[in-house]
Design an enzyme around this catalytic site. Structure first.
Site, PDB file in Angstrom:
ATOM      1  N   LYS A 221       0.814  -1.212   0.000  1.00 26.23           N
ATOM      2  CA  LYS A 221       0.000   0.000   0.000  1.00 26.23           C
ATOM      3  C   LYS A 221       0.853   1.271   0.000  1.00 26.23           C
ATOM      4  O   LYS A 221       2.056   1.252   0.224  1.00 26.23           O
ATOM      5  CB  LYS A 221      -0.980  -0.021   1.171  1.00 26.23           C
ATOM      6  CG  LYS A 221      -2.112  -1.021   0.924  1.00 26.23           C
ATOM      7  CD  LYS A 221      -3.291  -0.812   1.834  1.00 26.23           C
ATOM      8  CE  LYS A 221      -4.471  -1.673   1.384  1.00 26.23           C
ATOM      9  NZ  LYS A 221      -5.616  -1.559   2.295  1.00 26.23           N
ATOM     10  N   ARG A 255      -3.854  -9.968   4.838  1.00 23.53           N
ATOM     11  CA  ARG A 255      -4.329 -10.063   3.452  1.00 23.53           C
ATOM     12  C   ARG A 255      -3.184  -9.635   2.549  1.00 23.53           C
ATOM     13  O   ARG A 255      -2.735  -8.491   2.612  1.00 23.53           O
ATOM     14  CB  ARG A 255      -5.553  -9.162   3.269  1.00 23.53           C
ATOM     15  CG  ARG A 255      -6.194  -9.164   1.886  1.00 23.53           C
ATOM     16  CD  ARG A 255      -7.416  -8.252   1.903  1.00 23.53           C
ATOM     17  NE  ARG A 255      -8.078  -8.203   0.607  1.00 23.53           N
ATOM     18  CZ  ARG A 255      -7.760  -7.354  -0.368  1.00 23.53           C
ATOM     19  NH1 ARG A 255      -6.777  -6.477  -0.190  1.00 23.53           N
ATOM     20  NH2 ARG A 255      -8.419  -7.363  -1.515  1.00 23.53           N
TER      21      ARG A 255
END
Length: 276
Positions: A221, A255
């Site tokens: 991210k 995840r």
């Protein structure tokens, strides 16, 4: 030896590592990391690499993305679930906000709802989870993917995210979803700046005072890029570091795009923790 367990509708899964590893399969043309886009070949590779669960998404929620129609989600998702089910019984999580999409996915073999709206966008999803007894992931976000990074200022981000997740979990429980089937996701990158994202990583185990399982979705991210100065294709090592910090702080599920590497780091963490 302690094991982490998760009750699905009809069976229980467990891991002897410190967290479940959820592999990402995006049936989309515009997810931010292009190597996460794929079908049965990608799903099979992640299964072979040791994923405990798969998370399938057919609607990108990257910053700036736009929601897609129900019909498009179904067209992308259902054939993929059917292909996975022809080969594997691995638990499948569905990243959707739509009742009809989750209902069709469940009927095709999906096991978990991953709702970025925390059951706010579609109230029928809550009753569906109660009736089917499937687990639900409740995520915090601000706004929608098209606008969320335009408003990242909080008086106290951790407290606001924590209060919201406690409220949504309480709503889920009051509606009839069992506490052990509620998983909290603080929504890293969904309407937060880098400083607040890293505080949420560091304090993830404090969410709801540890009453529920916590999922951390950190893989590659923007905050990892801001910390390392690396583009998305080069954020693996930063992701592994962030994931391991989150697990040590209390996350019970990560995840990830890179399953093999995540499993290896968890195995090393287990080896270190087994030394007395």
């Amino acid at each position: 030896m302690l094991m982490i367990e998760l009750n699905l509708a009809t069976r229980k899964i467990s891991t002897k590592l410190s967290a479940f590893v959820m592999g990402i399969v995006n049936a989309t043309p515009d997810s931010f990391f292009n190597k996460s886009r794929g079908g049965i070949e990608l799903a099979q590779r992640l299964i072979d690499e040791g994923a405990d669960l798969l998370d399938l998404g057919a609607e990108s929620t990257r910053p700036g993305s736009e929601y897609v129609s129900e019909e498009e989600e179904l067209k992308r998702l259902i054939p993929l679930i059917e292909k996975i089910r022809a080969k594997s019984n691995i638990p499948i999580s569905i990243d959707t906000r739509k009742f009809n999409v989750m209902k069709a996915a469940y009927e095709a073999g999906a096991n978990i709802l991953n709702d970025i709206s925390a059951l706010e966008d579609e109230p029928r999803l809550c009753d569906f989870c109660v009736q089917t007894k499937i687990p639900v992931i409740l995520m915090h976000k601000r706004g929608n993917p098209g606008t969320m990074q335009k408003n990242t200022v909080y008086a106290d981000c951790f407290s606001e995210v924590n209060d919201y997740l406690i409220e949504r979990a309480a709503f889920a429980e009051k509606s009839g979803i069992e506490a052990d089937k509620i998983i909290l996701d603080p929504g890293i990158g969904f309407g937060k700046n880098a400083h607040d994202n890293f505080e949420l990583i560091r304090r993830c185990g404090e969410l709801a005072a540890g009453k529920y399982k916590v999922l951390m979705a950190l893989s590659r991210k923007t905050c990892i890029g801001e910390a390392t100065g690396r583009p998305v294709e080069e954020r693996l090592y930063g992701t592994l570091a962030a994931d391991m910090i989150a697990v040590q702080k209390g996350a019970s599920m990560i995840r990830v795009h890179d399953v093999k590497e995540a499993v290896d780091t968890l195995k090393v963490l287990k080896a270190c923790n087994n030394i007395e």
